[in-house]
Design a protein around this motif. Sequence first.
Motif, PDB file in Angstrom:
ATOM      1  N   VAL A  97       0.840  -1.195   0.000  1.00 23.89           N
ATOM      2  CA  VAL A  97       0.000   0.000   0.000  1.00 23.89           C
ATOM      3  C   VAL A  97       0.872   1.240   0.000  1.00 23.89           C
ATOM      4  O   VAL A  97       0.586   2.224  -0.691  1.00 23.89           O
ATOM      5  CB  VAL A  97      -0.940  -0.006   1.222  1.00 23.89           C
ATOM      6  CG1 VAL A  97      -1.706   1.308   1.316  1.00 23.89           C
ATOM      7  CG2 VAL A  97      -1.909  -1.166   1.118  1.00 23.89           C
ATOM      8  N   THR A 215      -7.743  -4.192  -0.572  1.00 26.86           N
ATOM      9  CA  THR A 215      -6.797  -5.288  -0.721  1.00 26.86           C
ATOM     10  C   THR A 215      -7.513  -6.629  -0.702  1.00 26.86           C
ATOM     11  O   THR A 215      -8.668  -6.726  -0.279  1.00 26.86           O
ATOM     12  CB  THR A 215      -5.747  -5.284   0.416  1.00 26.86           C
ATOM     13  OG1 THR A 215      -6.409  -5.539   1.655  1.00 26.86           O
ATOM     14  CG2 THR A 215      -5.015  -3.959   0.490  1.00 26.86           C
ATOM     15  N   VAL A 229      -2.722  -5.569  -3.263  1.00 20.62           N
ATOM     16  CA  VAL A 229      -3.547  -4.365  -3.408  1.00 20.62           C
ATOM     17  C   VAL A 229      -4.372  -4.437  -4.690  1.00 20.62           C
ATOM     18  O   VAL A 229      -3.844  -4.670  -5.767  1.00 20.62           O
ATOM     19  CB  VAL A 229      -2.666  -3.099  -3.418  1.00 20.62           C
ATOM     20  CG1 VAL A 229      -3.527  -1.854  -3.607  1.00 20.62           C
ATOM     21  CG2 VAL A 229      -1.859  -3.004  -2.133  1.00 20.62           C
TER      22      VAL A 229
END
Lengths: 235, 182
Positions: A97, A215, A229
């Motif tokens: 992320v 996610t 992700v």
Amino acid sequence: MSHEDIFELVPLYALDALDGDEQAEVEAHVGHCDECAQELSRHRAVAATFTADETAPTGVWERIVAEIESGVTVAEPTDIDSAHRRGSRSPLWMTAVAAALALVLGVVTVVQRQELAEMAGPQGIIAAAEDAAATPGAIVGDFTTESGVVGRVILTPDGEGYILPTDLEPLPSDRTYQLWVITSDEVVISAGVLGNDPGPARFTWTGEVAGFALTREVAGGVMSSAGDVVSVVET
Amino acid sequence: MGAVNRHDADLATGVARGERQALAALFENYSGVVKSVAFRVLRDEALAEDVVQDTFVTFWKAPHRFDPDRGSLRTYLLTIAHRRAVDIVRSEESRSRRQLLPPDPHHFDVEDEVWTRSLGDHVRDALSQLAEGEREAIAMAYFAGLSYVEVARRLGVPEGTIKSRIRSGMRKLASTLEEVAS
């Protein structure tokens, strides 16, 4: 509000007669105040006497079984909820992320702040989300992949949030989608576990927001993302 | 609080273990009253049944959130259901689906009577001890899903007055019902 102020509001909270900031403040307070929690129990017991027992409705059990088996409903992992109740903050890396956001996160913290278990039926949630999107100052962002828009996230200035999946590929039953809030302090916080084939759901979040991440995780949700992700929205 | 129904406690434990028959037993015992509270708020069969579904699925997904030291399972399920119903009734969509105007105060003259007739003797007795304004404010908040602010607006009285009426009425009821229980 002081403890005394909140204690006075507990009977109203027990009837769901509060809303907005007052409701949120009482809700947060009773989570850690035994005196107010005890008072709330008394008044909820009173409210529960207001309705007489009736026979079970027909056809609803079958719908419940179908929903449970489909895994469509919003789920909540026990471990995250326990952490939330204790108000703990668990450090971890969430590099994928971080990379997606092009942020140097270093050690970030994931905290379960709110679960997505507050359901009011899909249609009710969609309608409420549409209203929320029209609220002045609301954040509205689309999660996109190579195939296009797969979902929309909405957050009002009051902290009322919605996730509306539109074209998310169903995952195997041992996997789930999970929604994360990325704060302006570079803290990544789980906003909830969506299930393997999610429908519309709501969440609450108050505070500054730098983005949202969606996610794929193992079923039940995780404290620490494996970094698979789907999409990131920057606000 | 903390009066734990042993049978319910066993069923809740069963749900926590993922035993669907335990949930089925709870559904058999409580779905009627859950639907009843939802219907009283929503006045729509389909929406009330949606709430029943949501309530039991929510409990199935997160049974650990039920704390028997904080009250009975019946109370817990009704708390979930009422909150769901209130969320719906406060949404514009449900208002249009129900095709009903929000209830006015006069509605509760009749509604209140129906309400109390359906309750057990001890609850009815406790309610009879409340001032009319207290009963009215509690009924409007609980059965119409109105915030105290909205109750005050519809009755044309100060918000502080409604807060006081609800607070004093609920406290009287709590004391009376606790005396009965003991």
